[in-house]
Design a protein around this motif. Structure first.
Motif, PDB file in Angstrom:
ATOM      1  N   HIS A 139      -8.034  -3.539  -4.179  1.00  0.00           N
ATOM      2  CA  HIS A 139      -8.234  -2.328  -3.377  1.00  0.00           C
ATOM      3  C   HIS A 139      -8.953  -2.678  -2.077  1.00  0.00           C
ATOM      4  N   CYS A 151      -3.703  -9.089  -5.339  1.00  0.00           N
ATOM      5  CA  CYS A 151      -4.004  -7.885  -4.569  1.00  0.00           C
ATOM      6  C   CYS A 151      -5.264  -7.233  -5.105  1.00  0.00           C
ATOM      7  N   SER A 211       0.839  -1.203   0.000  1.00  0.00           N
ATOM      8  CA  SER A 211       0.000   0.000   0.000  1.00  0.00           C
ATOM      9  C   SER A 211       0.870   1.247   0.000  1.00  0.00           C
ATOM     10  N   LEU A 254      -4.240  -1.379  -0.327  1.00  0.00           N
ATOM     11  CA  LEU A 254      -4.279  -2.684  -0.970  1.00  0.00           C
ATOM     12  C   LEU A 254      -4.429  -3.782   0.066  1.00  0.00           C
TER      13      LEU A 254
END
Length: 257
Positions: free
Chosen positions: A256, A254, A236, A243
């Motif tokens: 969001h 991965c 992230s 992430l």
């Protein structure tokens, strides 16, 4: 196998690496992960001697224990695949000539470079290995992006190198071609073979990769075992977005958060 110590390197007027250090041992399988512009391609160009670091006291780049490597010896030890190399080939180069050119460190066929019967036989065998048998005379322009990338992989293997270096090997490939390329890469991960992959997608990091280096703005921000480095917080921060990371059967994904 590869030792960067306090390296500074430029691409044209831009200083990409400054005081950079990294060691990669023989037989290691390493992924170098980072966003576009992080310095991944510059790092590989230093290894393949397409680019040279700034010479200064207290700085060195050693390959296979030496800071003076003969380019012919280097080509026999390192196999290299990149999108830039793919774009260097003329549209009318035949597939077999792409593979054969690896014996000479050349781009395409040249009249003064005559392969032996043994080299031609080996090149044809490698076409079969990368699932391109039957395409010997096919022009480069008539091949898909995935087929072109597999040809470059065959070219990289002509000297039976100790290490494969791949700059974003699945970049620009559709899902089927990408999975096919990653499957081929897994088949070359023997115990005594090193592999270095640069990418900005964690789903291109094959299970056989056991070390991950996170690179950002020419600096190493993390380096260690894959399970430790591929962390939600670290990625992230690297990509400046929230992430979440998951793992299944050695593959990482991965999304969001």
């Amino acid at each position: 196998m590869i030792e960067f110590h306090n390296i500074t390197a430029y691409q044209q007027e831009t200083r990409v690496l400054d005081g950079f250090s990294l060691h990669i041992g023989a037989g290691e399988k390493v992924a170098i992960l980072g966003p576009n512009g992080a310095g991944k391609s510059t790092l590989l160009k230093l290894i393949t001697r397409e680019l040279y670091p700034v010479e200064r006291a207290g700085s060195h780049l050693k390959l296979f224990g030496s800071d003076t490597v003969n380019l012919w010896q280097l080509r026999s030890r390192l196999g290299f695949v990149s999108q830039d190399l793919q774009e260097d080939y003329t549209p009318y180069t035949q597939a077999l000539d792409v593979v054969v050119s690896g014996f000479f460190g050349a781009i395409g066929a040249h009249g003064h470079l005559q392969p032996s019967d043994e080299q031609l036989e080996q090149a044809r065998a490698l076409l079969g290995v990368v699932e391109m048998a039957g395409h010997e005379q096919t022009m480069f322009q008539r091949l898909s992006t995935g087929q072109k990338r597999r040809l470059l992989l065959a070219r990289a293997l002509v000297h039976q190198p100790r290490a494969l270096i791949l700059d974003e090997p699945a970049n620009g490939l559709d899902m089927g071609a990408s999975l096919g390329m990653l499957k081929l890469l897994r088949s070359f991960c023997g115990d005594d073979h090193a592999m270095i992959i640069t990418t900005h997608h964690i789903d291109e990091i094959i299970p056989e990769i056991d070390r991950v280096v996170l690179l950002n703005q020419g600096r190493i921000v993390a380096d260690g075992p894959k399970a430790d480095v591929l962390d939600s917080a670290a990625l992230s921060d690297l990509y400046q977005t929230n992430l979440r990371i998951s793992e299944q059967d050695g593959w990482y994904r991965c999304w969001h958060a």
